[in-house]
Design a protein around this motif. Sequence first.
Motif, PDB file in Angstrom:
ATOM      1  N   TYR A 220       0.813  -1.216   0.000  1.00 38.23           N
ATOM      2  CA  TYR A 220       0.000   0.000   0.000  1.00 38.23           C
ATOM      3  C   TYR A 220       0.849   1.270   0.000  1.00 38.23           C
ATOM      4  O   TYR A 220       0.592   2.208  -0.759  1.00 38.23           O
ATOM      5  N   ARG A 221       1.907   1.319   0.830  1.00 37.33           N
ATOM      6  CA  ARG A 221       2.672   2.555   0.988  1.00 37.33           C
ATOM      7  C   ARG A 221       3.986   2.577   0.200  1.00 37.33           C
ATOM      8  O   ARG A 221       4.581   3.631   0.046  1.00 37.33           O
ATOM      9  N   HIS A 222       4.457   1.415  -0.254  1.00 38.79           N
ATOM     10  CA  HIS A 222       5.699   1.344  -1.035  1.00 38.79           C
ATOM     11  C   HIS A 222       6.854   2.055  -0.315  1.00 38.79           C
ATOM     12  O   HIS A 222       7.662   2.752  -0.937  1.00 38.79           O
ATOM     13  N   MET A 223       6.911   1.883   1.009  1.00 39.75           N
ATOM     14  CA  MET A 223       7.921   2.597   1.782  1.00 39.75           C
ATOM     15  C   MET A 223       9.319   2.022   1.546  1.00 39.75           C
ATOM     16  O   MET A 223       9.475   0.849   1.210  1.00 39.75           O
ATOM     17  N   ILE A 224      10.306   2.886   1.704  1.00 39.09           N
ATOM     18  CA  ILE A 224      11.701   2.482   1.566  1.00 39.09           C
ATOM     19  C   ILE A 224      12.485   2.986   2.773  1.00 39.09           C
ATOM     20  O   ILE A 224      12.102   3.976   3.406  1.00 39.09           O
ATOM     21  N   ASN A 225      13.580   2.290   3.086  1.00 34.87           N
ATOM     22  CA  ASN A 225      14.441   2.684   4.204  1.00 34.87           C
ATOM     23  C   ASN A 225      13.612   2.881   5.468  1.00 34.87           C
ATOM     24  O   ASN A 225      13.625   3.949   6.097  1.00 34.87           O
ATOM     25  N   PHE A 226      12.917   1.808   5.850  1.00 32.22           N
ATOM     26  CA  PHE A 226      11.905   1.902   6.911  1.00 32.22           C
ATOM     27  C   PHE A 226      12.157   0.845   7.980  1.00 32.22           C
ATOM     28  O   PHE A 226      13.009  -0.028   7.831  1.00 32.22           O
ATOM     29  N   TYR A 227      11.382   0.922   9.062  1.00 33.94           N
ATOM     30  CA  TYR A 227      11.462  -0.074  10.134  1.00 33.94           C
ATOM     31  C   TYR A 227      11.267  -1.489   9.572  1.00 33.94           C
ATOM     32  O   TYR A 227      10.566  -1.695   8.580  1.00 33.94           O
ATOM     33  N   SER A 228      11.827  -2.452  10.281  1.00 37.45           N
ATOM     34  CA  SER A 228      11.629  -3.849   9.899  1.00 37.45           C
ATOM     35  C   SER A 228      10.297  -4.366  10.433  1.00 37.45           C
ATOM     36  O   SER A 228       9.677  -3.755  11.318  1.00 37.45           O
ATOM     37  N   LYS A 229       9.880  -5.495   9.912  1.00 39.80           N
ATOM     38  CA  LYS A 229       8.656  -6.149  10.381  1.00 39.80           C
ATOM     39  C   LYS A 229       8.755  -6.447  11.867  1.00 39.80           C
ATOM     40  O   LYS A 229       7.791  -6.252  12.623  1.00 39.80           O
TER      41      LYS A 229
END
Length: 317
Positions: A220-229
């Motif tokens: 949905y958000r296609h986030m990059i360089n983000f928190y892990s699961k």
Amino acid sequence: MNILYAADDKFSRMLGVSIYSLLKQHQGKEVNVFVLDSDVTENNKKIINQLFNNKKHQIFWLTAKFDLSSDVSADRGSIAQFTRLFFDQILPEKVSRVLYLDCDTFIVNDLSSLYGTELNGKVGMLAEDPFSAPYRNLLHLPREAKMYNSGVMLLDRYKYEQDNYDQKIRSVINAYGRKIIQGDQGILDIVFQDNVKVMGPRYNLISSYYEFSYSELKKYRHMINFYSKDEIQASKKAPAVIHFTSDFLNTRPWLAGSQHPYVEQWRTVEKKVWGNNVFLSANSRLGKVFKALPRQMALQVFGFLQGYVRPLWYRLK
């Protein structure tokens, strides 16, 4: 502990609930609450003031006189949000550090550890926000740049003044005019790059973390360089601040039909503070379309709209 809010009367009910939840978690500790007041009514101030029946807790209403309505666009939310950008001009001089909280936050754990975090020369600490590369392009940020959620911010007031953030912010406003996506948060994304520490997500658990699984959130958000699961899951098991952010699924607890996991807790506090529950209309056409489609199809369609079409539309408008 110095806490900062910024509110107009439209969000005074949410402000009261957030303050109640904050004070409940810090009953034996000194808490000074400063509210940047954009015309909250005297009656609503009186109701909120009654929450401060502990000698260790104090509230200060500070008039926010900045008129930026001709210079900026809220994008979403209220224009009152921009007053927090100039908090250092309004707070008493003796306040050296402050924890800013949005009115739509709900405190479920002690924040003393967060408040005492060593900033190591940085101006503050914020949690990451899940945004795609095109949003970074709009703000002329590198592809791997962090994007932050400004709903919870630990700020070094003296460092903020020393590094002249007021002028940096005004320069961004002058350069971008009314085309700053995410409003004041977009401004902070620009000026705070490499100058803040990253806050753990348990201190800013946005609605999307409860609406989507981690894999769905990526679609949905296609986030990059983000928190892990693992970071998100661990934070949901040990939450500190629930942040009822807005989106088309309308899970904010004051909206009719909300299914947020903390909706009942929030409404219980709302009734204690205000004497009743008020349910606002949640008539979202996008939400109805999303729920009508097969889940995976909905994620693909809305992910494309959110991650790519929305920033393109914002660039062209």
